[in-house]
Write an enzyme that holds these catalytic residues in place. Structure first.
Site, PDB file in Angstrom:
ATOM      1  N   HIS A 211      37.089  38.023  37.210  1.00 19.40           N
ATOM      2  CA  HIS A 211      38.371  37.504  37.708  1.00 19.40           C
ATOM      3  C   HIS A 211      38.456  37.820  39.218  1.00 19.40           C
ATOM      4  O   HIS A 211      37.869  38.806  39.678  1.00 19.40           O
ATOM      5  CB  HIS A 211      39.487  38.219  36.920  1.00 19.40           C
ATOM      6  CG  HIS A 211      40.859  37.869  37.353  1.00 19.40           C
ATOM      7  ND1 HIS A 211      41.475  38.518  38.409  1.00 19.40           N
ATOM      8  CD2 HIS A 211      41.738  36.950  36.895  1.00 19.40           C
ATOM      9  CE1 HIS A 211      42.678  38.001  38.577  1.00 19.40           C
ATOM     10  NE2 HIS A 211      42.860  37.046  37.673  1.00 19.40           N
TER      11      HIS A 211
ATOM     12  N   ILE B 170      40.358  39.374  41.117  1.00 17.78           N
ATOM     13  CA  ILE B 170      40.782  40.713  41.558  1.00 17.78           C
ATOM     14  C   ILE B 170      39.672  41.746  41.334  1.00 17.78           C
ATOM     15  O   ILE B 170      39.728  42.860  41.851  1.00 17.78           O
ATOM     16  CB  ILE B 170      42.080  41.128  40.802  1.00 17.78           C
ATOM     17  CG1 ILE B 170      42.790  42.288  41.500  1.00 17.78           C
ATOM     18  CG2 ILE B 170      41.798  41.488  39.378  1.00 17.78           C
ATOM     19  CD1 ILE B 170      44.086  42.735  40.825  1.00 17.78           C
ATOM     20  N   LYS B 171      38.625  41.372  40.598  1.00 18.19           N
ATOM     21  CA  LYS B 171      37.626  42.356  40.180  1.00 18.19           C
ATOM     22  C   LYS B 171      36.595  42.636  41.284  1.00 18.19           C
ATOM     23  O   LYS B 171      36.593  41.988  42.328  1.00 18.19           O
ATOM     24  CB  LYS B 171      36.932  41.886  38.900  1.00 18.19           C
ATOM     25  CG  LYS B 171      37.883  41.714  37.720  1.00 18.19           C
ATOM     26  CD  LYS B 171      38.581  43.017  37.384  1.00 18.19           C
ATOM     27  CE  LYS B 171      39.341  43.001  36.077  1.00 18.19           C
ATOM     28  NZ  LYS B 171      40.386  41.996  35.936  1.00 18.19           N
ATOM     29  N   ASN B 172      35.681  43.588  41.004  1.00 15.95           N
ATOM     30  CA  ASN B 172      34.741  44.038  42.050  1.00 15.95           C
ATOM     31  C   ASN B 172      33.829  42.935  42.551  1.00 15.95           C
ATOM     32  O   ASN B 172      33.489  42.899  43.734  1.00 15.95           O
ATOM     33  CB  ASN B 172      33.926  45.222  41.537  1.00 15.95           C
ATOM     34  CG  ASN B 172      34.798  46.438  41.366  1.00 15.95           C
ATOM     35  OD1 ASN B 172      35.681  46.442  40.523  1.00 15.95           O
ATOM     36  ND2 ASN B 172      34.622  47.449  42.186  1.00 15.95           N
TER      37      ASN B 172
END
Ligand SMILES: Cc1ncc(COP(=O)(O)O)c(C=O)c1O
Length: 394
Positions: free
Chosen positions: A190, A192-194
């Site tokens: 997603h 927002i992920k790393n």
């Protein structure tokens, strides 16, 4: 040096909770895929899966359209039957529990340890019944769960372990990357992920049959991939359908974003860690907040989120008022998470109620996640720290 484009959808001056770092090279590579005539799952997806396996030191990596789909299909592919109980944490994004429900299983929550906000191994043991078939720990905010303790419990009760590693891409536990050891790990890509693929996710398997079943389940239950059939160019309908699968395959457009994000994963995660370390030292010896990263074993965080627990006795403001004040100062923050067992569906369907998980509920009232993202500047972080401290003194 990060090269991500600085233009974004946020108002000038707004410091978001998070924003993906997409460089110009990635944008050019996406354009190439768009011009190539092959947009769906193909050779680039194969390359991305191999690159993920190399990066994590993982045996078999299967991509899919989201972390949620990954958890759902991982449960099905690992042979956990509907009606089974899966023990997980209530202090997670609702996707963890929803995916358990999608697989026809029962989410059984076990309380967290306030030192890390991760599921407590002792609480897991207390929830094991004859119906328990798996444990699903979540590496909250990218601080790994005590996996030795979890795998010991799993081994002594013959349980599978599916690690919801949505927050833990790049995290390490006792020197080993999450994904490089254990049973099954699920990651989310997603935005927002790393690392991101726009939307997407992947699952690490160690059993080829389970990985094959996952591949079939993500593509209609068909026993050969579309790319495999295209390469052969036979023109015949030379496949069989072995189960009523879903349509959860990752496209080459998503995969190329992932490939180029992966090239920068270490650089981006290091910056996240640098930001986390600066927050930690700014809040050290400050009695108004507690940073829940007090794991008693060696670990490296992914730096996905930076949560703090507010001591509500030491400020006149409520947690939600603090979030609102931060917003007035152009700072994004979020109360991750509201404990899942208190959502209407989980109360009504499974009978959960207030006071079932006191630690998760306490954290749910006091947690605030502050901005962390690779392109965050030092000046932006200094402003967040100073503003946050000023608000908490009110
Ligand atoms: C802990 C956790 N598990 C699972 C998911 C689901 O991932 P996705 O959004 O890729 O479906 C998320 C997403 O935020 C998450 O935070």
């Amino acid at each position: 040096m990060l090269k991500a484009k600085k233009q974004n959808m946020h108002n000038e001056g707004f410091i978001p909770l998070s924003i993906p770092s997409i460089d110009e090279e990635t944008i050019e590579e996406v354009a190439k895929v768009l011009r190539s005539g092959w947009l769906t799952t193909g050779s680039i997806n194969e390359r991305f899966e191999r690159a993920l396996a190399d990066y994590m030191g993982a045996p078999l990596v299967m991509t899919t359209t989201s972390g949620t789909a990954g958890i759902h299909l991982a449960i099905v592919a690992s042979g956990i039957e509907p009606g089974s109980e899966i023990i997980t944490t209530p202090f997670t994004f609702v996707a963890t529990a929803n995916a358990i429900v999608h697989a026809g299983c029962v989410p059984v929550f076990a309380d967290v340890d306030l030192n890390t906000l991760n599921i407590s191994p002792k609480a897991i043991e207390d929830k094991i019944t004859s119906k328990t078939k798996a444990i699903m720990p979540v590496h909250y905010a990218g601080v790994p769960v005590d996996m030795d303790a979890v795998y010991k419990i799993a081994a002594s009760h013959n349980l599978r372990v599916i690690e919801d590693s949505a927050h833990a891409f790049g995290s390490s536990y006792k020197g080993k990357k999450i994904g490089s050891f254990g049973d099954i790990q699920v990651f989310s890509f997603h935005p927002i992920k790393n690392i991101t693929t726009g939307e997407g996710g992947c699952v690490v398997f160690r059993n080829e049959q389970e990985a094959d079943l996952f591949a079939q389940m993500r593509f209609h239950g068909i026993n050969r991939s579309i790319w495999d059939r295209f390469k052969k160019q036979s023109g015949r309908l030379d496949y069989d359908v072995v189960c009523p699968g879903y349509k959860l395959n990752m496209s080459d457009i998503q995969s190329v974003i992932g490939l180029y994000q992966l090239k920068r994963a270490n650089e981006m995660n290091n910056r996240r860690r640098e930001i986390s370390a600066k927050y930690s030292s700014a809040f050290e010896n400050w009695d108004k907040v507690f940073v829940p990263d007090k794991a008693l074993y060696d670990f490296t965080r992914s730096g996905h989120l930076f949560p703090v627990l507010i001591d509500l006795k030491k400020t006149s403001l409520s947690r939600d008022e603090i979030i609102a004040r931060l917003k007035e100062h152009n700072i994004g923050s979020i109360a991750y998470y509201y404990p899942v067992h208190l959502f209407t569906y989980y109360r009504e369907k499974f009978g959960y109620k207030l006071n079932d998980f006191p630690e998760a509920e306490d954290a749910g009232c006091r947690v605030i996640c502050l901005p962390v993202y690779p392109d965050m500047t030092d000046d932006q972080q200094d402003f967040v720290i100073a503003t946050f401290k000023k608000i908490l003194k009110e």
